[in-house]
Design a protein around this motif. Structure first.
Motif, PDB file in Angstrom:
ATOM      1  N   ASP A 170      19.097   9.337 -11.309  1.00 53.38           N
ATOM      2  CA  ASP A 170      19.053   7.897 -11.556  1.00 53.38           C
ATOM      3  C   ASP A 170      18.617   7.131 -10.310  1.00 53.38           C
ATOM      4  OD1 ASP A 170      19.855   8.236 -14.175  1.00 53.38           O
ATOM      5  OD2 ASP A 170      21.992   8.037 -13.713  1.00 53.38           O
ATOM      6  N   SER A 171      18.798   7.720  -9.135  1.00 50.57           N
ATOM      7  CA  SER A 171      18.437   7.062  -7.881  1.00 50.57           C
ATOM      8  C   SER A 171      16.932   7.164  -7.654  1.00 50.57           C
ATOM      9  CB  SER A 171      19.186   7.724  -6.730  1.00 50.57           C
ATOM     10  OG  SER A 171      18.798   7.172  -5.490  1.00 50.57           O
ATOM     11  N   HIS A 172      16.262   6.009  -7.512  1.00 53.37           N
ATOM     12  CA  HIS A 172      14.803   6.024  -7.307  1.00 53.37           C
ATOM     13  C   HIS A 172      14.376   4.680  -6.738  1.00 53.37           C
ATOM     14  CE1 HIS A 172      10.565   5.555  -9.163  1.00 53.37           C
ATOM     15  NE2 HIS A 172      10.465   6.250  -8.041  1.00 53.37           N
ATOM     16  N   LEU A 173      13.840   4.691  -5.523  1.00 54.93           N
ATOM     17  CA  LEU A 173      13.287   3.492  -4.900  1.00 54.93           C
ATOM     18  C   LEU A 173      11.810   3.729  -4.642  1.00 54.93           C
ATOM     19  CD1 LEU A 173      13.600   0.694  -3.577  1.00 54.93           C
ATOM     20  CD2 LEU A 173      14.190   1.873  -1.437  1.00 54.93           C
ATOM     21  N   ASN A 174      10.949   3.066  -5.410  1.00 51.35           N
ATOM     22  CA  ASN A 174       9.506   3.238  -5.283  1.00 51.35           C
ATOM     23  C   ASN A 174       9.007   2.468  -4.070  1.00 51.35           C
ATOM     24  OD1 ASN A 174       6.583   2.324  -5.845  1.00 51.35           O
ATOM     25  ND2 ASN A 174       6.895   3.941  -7.357  1.00 51.35           N
ATOM     26  N   LEU A 175       8.226   3.139  -3.208  1.00 50.97           N
ATOM     27  CA  LEU A 175       7.711   2.516  -1.989  1.00 50.97           C
ATOM     28  C   LEU A 175       6.191   2.413  -1.995  1.00 50.97           C
ATOM     29  CD1 LEU A 175      10.079   4.192   0.636  1.00 50.97           C
ATOM     30  CD2 LEU A 175      10.223   1.882  -0.301  1.00 50.97           C
ATOM     31  N   ASN A 176       5.575   2.573  -3.169  1.00 48.85           N
ATOM     32  CA  ASN A 176       4.140   2.313  -3.285  1.00 48.85           C
ATOM     33  C   ASN A 176       3.874   0.819  -3.131  1.00 48.85           C
ATOM     34  OD1 ASN A 176       3.731   5.027  -3.870  1.00 48.85           O
ATOM     35  ND2 ASN A 176       3.795   4.722  -6.080  1.00 48.85           N
ATOM     36  N   GLY A 177       2.624   0.484  -2.868  1.00 45.77           N
ATOM     37  CA  GLY A 177       2.256  -0.930  -2.771  1.00 45.77           C
ATOM     38  C   GLY A 177       1.595  -1.270  -1.449  1.00 45.77           C
ATOM     39  N   ARG A 178       1.818  -2.468  -0.978  1.00 42.29           N
ATOM     40  CA  ARG A 178       1.131  -2.975   0.207  1.00 42.29           C
ATOM     41  C   ARG A 178       1.806  -2.495   1.490  1.00 42.29           C
ATOM     42  NH1 ARG A 178       1.076  -7.434  -3.517  1.00 42.29           N
ATOM     43  NH2 ARG A 178      -1.033  -8.212  -3.930  1.00 42.29           N
ATOM     44  N   TRP A 179       1.043  -1.796   2.313  1.00 40.43           N
ATOM     45  CA  TRP A 179       1.458  -1.390   3.652  1.00 40.43           C
ATOM     46  C   TRP A 179       0.431  -1.941   4.646  1.00 40.43           C
ATOM     47  CZ3 TRP A 179       4.399   3.631   4.787  1.00 40.43           C
ATOM     48  CH2 TRP A 179       5.151   4.046   3.687  1.00 40.43           C
ATOM     49  N   ALA A 180       0.818  -2.013   5.917  1.00 41.06           N
ATOM     50  CA  ALA A 180      -0.162  -2.287   6.978  1.00 41.06           C
ATOM     51  C   ALA A 180      -0.813  -0.966   7.376  1.00 41.06           C
ATOM     52  CB  ALA A 180       0.513  -2.925   8.179  1.00 41.06           C
ATOM     53  N   TYR A 181      -2.089  -1.035   7.808  1.00 38.40           N
ATOM     54  CA  TYR A 181      -2.776   0.176   8.247  1.00 38.40           C
ATOM     55  C   TYR A 181      -3.593  -0.127   9.499  1.00 38.40           C
ATOM     56  CZ  TYR A 181      -7.670  -0.895   7.491  1.00 38.40           C
ATOM     57  OH  TYR A 181      -8.925  -1.429   7.629  1.00 38.40           O
ATOM     58  N   ALA A 182      -3.885   0.956  10.231  1.00 33.92           N
ATOM     59  CA  ALA A 182      -4.814   0.880  11.364  1.00 33.92           C
ATOM     60  C   ALA A 182      -5.441   2.251  11.543  1.00 33.92           C
ATOM     61  CB  ALA A 182      -4.103   0.447  12.639  1.00 33.92           C
ATOM     62  N   ILE A 183      -6.644   2.298  12.077  1.00 36.29           N
ATOM     63  CA  ILE A 183      -7.309   3.543  12.456  1.00 36.29           C
ATOM     64  C   ILE A 183      -7.637   3.455  13.936  1.00 36.29           C
ATOM     65  CG2 ILE A 183      -9.358   4.991  12.156  1.00 36.29           C
ATOM     66  CD1 ILE A 183      -9.418   4.162   9.234  1.00 36.29           C
TER      67      ILE A 183
ATOM     68  N   ARG B 266      -1.411  -3.880  17.324  1.00 37.00           N
ATOM     69  CA  ARG B 266      -1.811  -4.734  16.207  1.00 37.00           C
ATOM     70  C   ARG B 266      -2.515  -3.871  15.158  1.00 37.00           C
ATOM     71  NH1 ARG B 266      -5.458  -9.839  17.483  1.00 37.00           N
ATOM     72  NH2 ARG B 266      -3.902 -11.225  16.591  1.00 37.00           N
ATOM     73  N   TYR B 267      -2.128  -4.025  13.898  1.00 37.14           N
ATOM     74  CA  TYR B 267      -2.717  -3.255  12.805  1.00 37.14           C
ATOM     75  C   TYR B 267      -3.959  -3.956  12.262  1.00 37.14           C
ATOM     76  CZ  TYR B 267       0.858   0.371  12.498  1.00 37.14           C
ATOM     77  OH  TYR B 267       1.652   1.453  12.758  1.00 37.14           O
ATOM     78  N   ASP B 268      -4.820  -3.179  11.600  1.00 31.01           N
ATOM     79  CA  ASP B 268      -6.131  -3.683  11.179  1.00 31.01           C
ATOM     80  C   ASP B 268      -6.094  -4.532   9.918  1.00 31.01           C
ATOM     81  OD1 ASP B 268      -7.120  -2.240  13.296  1.00 31.01           O
ATOM     82  OD2 ASP B 268      -7.778  -0.541  12.078  1.00 31.01           O
TER      83      ASP B 268
END
Length: 600
Positions: free
Chosen positions: A28-41, A50-52
């Motif tokens: 029953d325990s489920h925390l979805n972490l998909n979606g908007r993240w910050a990224y950098a290369i 600072r991220y891109d």
């Protein structure tokens, strides 16, 4: 022009792949972490100040749906960052918090609040991190660092290539399956082993646990009614007899529910009662067996690529649509080609009734064209041991060891999947080595399934299948004398045509670009329908009576330059009338025996 699917167009960035990602071990325990993240290369391994910008997880930065559109190169580091706050009541006192990544390509390190909590090398298998000791009350900072050598190293890479084209596709990187967290008791179920024994009318269950917590209570249910139950200690296999067993088949994909109570932990899963093997039919011809009876596998090659998501389907509904489309056309099997899908894809095959041939993901150094392409038109067949390994890009012992380890992990990861009938360690010499020995290792790990040790060519006489790829020339079933192998008295393996066809038709407005690759070019839908029908009428259907036991048509959909799909790359156009394909598949059935079967 960016090619899109209907599911990509409908994607809600605030609700990306929200489904529970592990259908055979559900809590029953489920925390979805998909979606908007910050990224950098970055060009080095230092986290940037600072991220891109923003990336939509779990789409790789190369995929249009990620919103990034950048290629990660060898030597660079791809950074992900987001904050995480656990919901009120998410965990009880004493619980552990586990963070899961379905897959990250190729090497990742995971940090929570600056503390390393896990990682792995290998872009196709899950990453699990126990983050409990690094958690803070309130807001937490999650960072993932990824590096990807793609096809410049020996790691598993499938059909990705930095210089894409032809049968090689856009290289993708980073997080490409769901990210999620769960809370579990300190003593909890880590995994289940569910083994159906159809002939004995029972299912064998082993509960693997993190710590001792008394006996587990195991129940097997049919249509919601308890059919069997037992108690067993963790790590101990127990057999549960089932009354009036209902076998699983593609025509009747019945699944039994399984529940396990272990201390304060409760998990749910399922199992299907079926068996696979190879054995003689009533006329003594080696055939693939399903539930002890000869069963023809009418299959299609499934690459699992999407124009807008690359390795990642835009939605769960998109995964289902591919399987349903092929099932409605009369196919009974999908060959999952050089890729490991999210567990939900296998769940849909289980519940919808679609057999699966599962390829292992190839790696190794650069492949020599002589080895991987010359056998298309020549009888070239090379040994794959000793000094010959270098011809297959497998001179490096560390790379060979890594492949073997990932084969073992793949079998364990997918062991409970009901629909997987065949393991395929090697394809067309890509990174092949010691194939007969690897086949024996796979069979020892999982004796419940069959093994196609070298799909296509460079046959080493191993495994359960004599596996042929035929393009550009007529297919004729080899005479029995020509099929002699390692087995005394002749080759007792079943004969399968594990790739063929690949007829191309360009559908303007639904293609990736201007390039076109395939094995026979047709100009109109009518020409394609005529050629497809003639191929099967003249070559494939007659071979069934001569011993052919399975077929894999190339392929489910177009993929980038390859325009040989039954569907366009965006899945918006079916290139052949459904009745044409169904008529062919209706004829891909085993013939009645020429004589009465002996009593059993």
């Amino acid at each position: 022009m960016t090619l899109t699917t209907q599911w990509g167009e409908a994607l809600d960035p605030d609700r990306v792949l929200p489904e529970y990602p592990r259908p055979q071990l559900v809590r029953d325990s489920h925390l979805n972490l998909n979606g908007r993240w910050a990224y950098a290369i970055t060009d080095d391994a230092r986290e940037p100040a600072r991220y891109d910008g923003e990336i939509l997880v779990p789409f790789s930065p190369e995929a249009p749906l990620s919103g990034v559109g950048r290629q990660l190169l060898p030597g660079q580091t791809l950074w992900y960052r987001r904050t995480v706050r656990l919901p009120d009541g998410f965990r009880r006192p004493g619980d552990r918090v586990l963070l899961h990544f379905g897959a990250v390509d190729q090497t990742c390190v995971v940090l929570l609040n600056g503390v390393p909590v896990g990682g792995r090398t290998g872009g196709y298998l899950p990453v699990r991190c126990d983050v409990t000791d690094a958690l803070r009350d309130g807001e937490n900072v999650l960072v993932v660092a990824v590096r990807d050598e793609s096809d410049t190293g020996h790691h598993a890479r499938g059909k990705q290539k930095l210089r894409r084209g032809g049968i090689w596709y856009t290289a993708q990187s980073g997080i490409w399956q769901s990210v999620w967290a769960e809370a579990v008791p300190a003593a909890h179920v880590e995994r289940l082993t569910l083994t159906p024994h159809l002939a004995d009318g029972c299912v064998e269950v082993t509960v693997h646990a993190s710590a001792a917590a008394g006996d587990a209570l195991i129940r097997v249910l049919a249509d919601g009614v308890v059919a069997a139950e037992a108690r067993a200690a963790a790590g101990t296999a127990v057999r549960l007899p089932l009354p009036e067993v209902r076998p699983w088949t593609p025509e009747d994909p019945f699944l039994y529910d399984v529940t396990v109570d272990y201390g304060d932990d409760r998990v749910r899963g399922y199992v299907g009662m079926r068996s696979f093997g190879v054995g003689p039919d009533a006329d003594g011809v080696p055939r693939l067996l399903l539930n002890g009876e000869p069963y023809f596998h009418a299959g299609v090659l499934d690459q699992g690529y999407w124009p807008d998501g690359l390795y990642t389907a835009p939605s769960d509904a998109a995964l289902v649509a591919d399987i349903v489309a092929m099932k409605q056309l009369g196919f009974t099997m999908l060959r999952k080609h050089i890729k490991i899908e999210p567990l939900r894809w296998y769940h849909h095959c289980d519940r919808l009734g679609m057999l699966v041939w599962q390829d292992m993901v190839n790696g190794g150094e650069a492949y020599r064209p002589l080895v991987v392409t010359a056998p298309v038109l020549t009888p070239l067949r090379l040994p794959d041991r000793g000094r010959w390994r270098r011809w297959f890009g497998r001179a490096d012992a560390a790379g060979r060891d890594e492949f073997r380890a990932e084969v073992r992990e793949t079998v364990e990861h997918l062991r409970n999947v009901v629909s997987i009938a065949v393991w395929v360690p090697f394809n067309e010499g890509w990174g092949q080595f010691d194939a007969a020995e690897v086949a024996r290792e796979v069979a020892a790990l999982d004796p419940t399934r069959t093994v196609d040790h070298a799909s296509g060519w460079h046959d080493q006489g191993g495994g359960d299948l004599r596996s042929l790829h035929v393009y550009f020339r007529r297919f004729r079933a080899p005479r029995p004398r020509a099929r002699r192998g390692a087995a005394p008295g002749g080759d007792r393996r079943a004969l399968v045509l594990s790739e063929y066809g690949g007829y191309t038709l360009r559908v303007d407005g639904h293609t990736f670009g201007s390039a076109e690759f395939g094995y026979k070019r047709l100009r109109t839908p009518a020409e394609l329908a005529e050629a497809f029908t003639r191929l099967h009428d003249e070559q494939i259907v007659p071979a069934v009576g001569a011993g052919l036991s399975a077929t894999v048509y190339t392929q489910l959909s177009d993929v980038e330059d390859e325009l040989n799909g039954l569907l366009s790359y965006d899945r918006r156009v079916s290139k052949l009338p459904a009745e044409v394909i169904r008529r062919v598949n209706d004829r891909l059935r085993l013939p009645p025996p020429a004589r009465s079967a002996p009593p059993r």
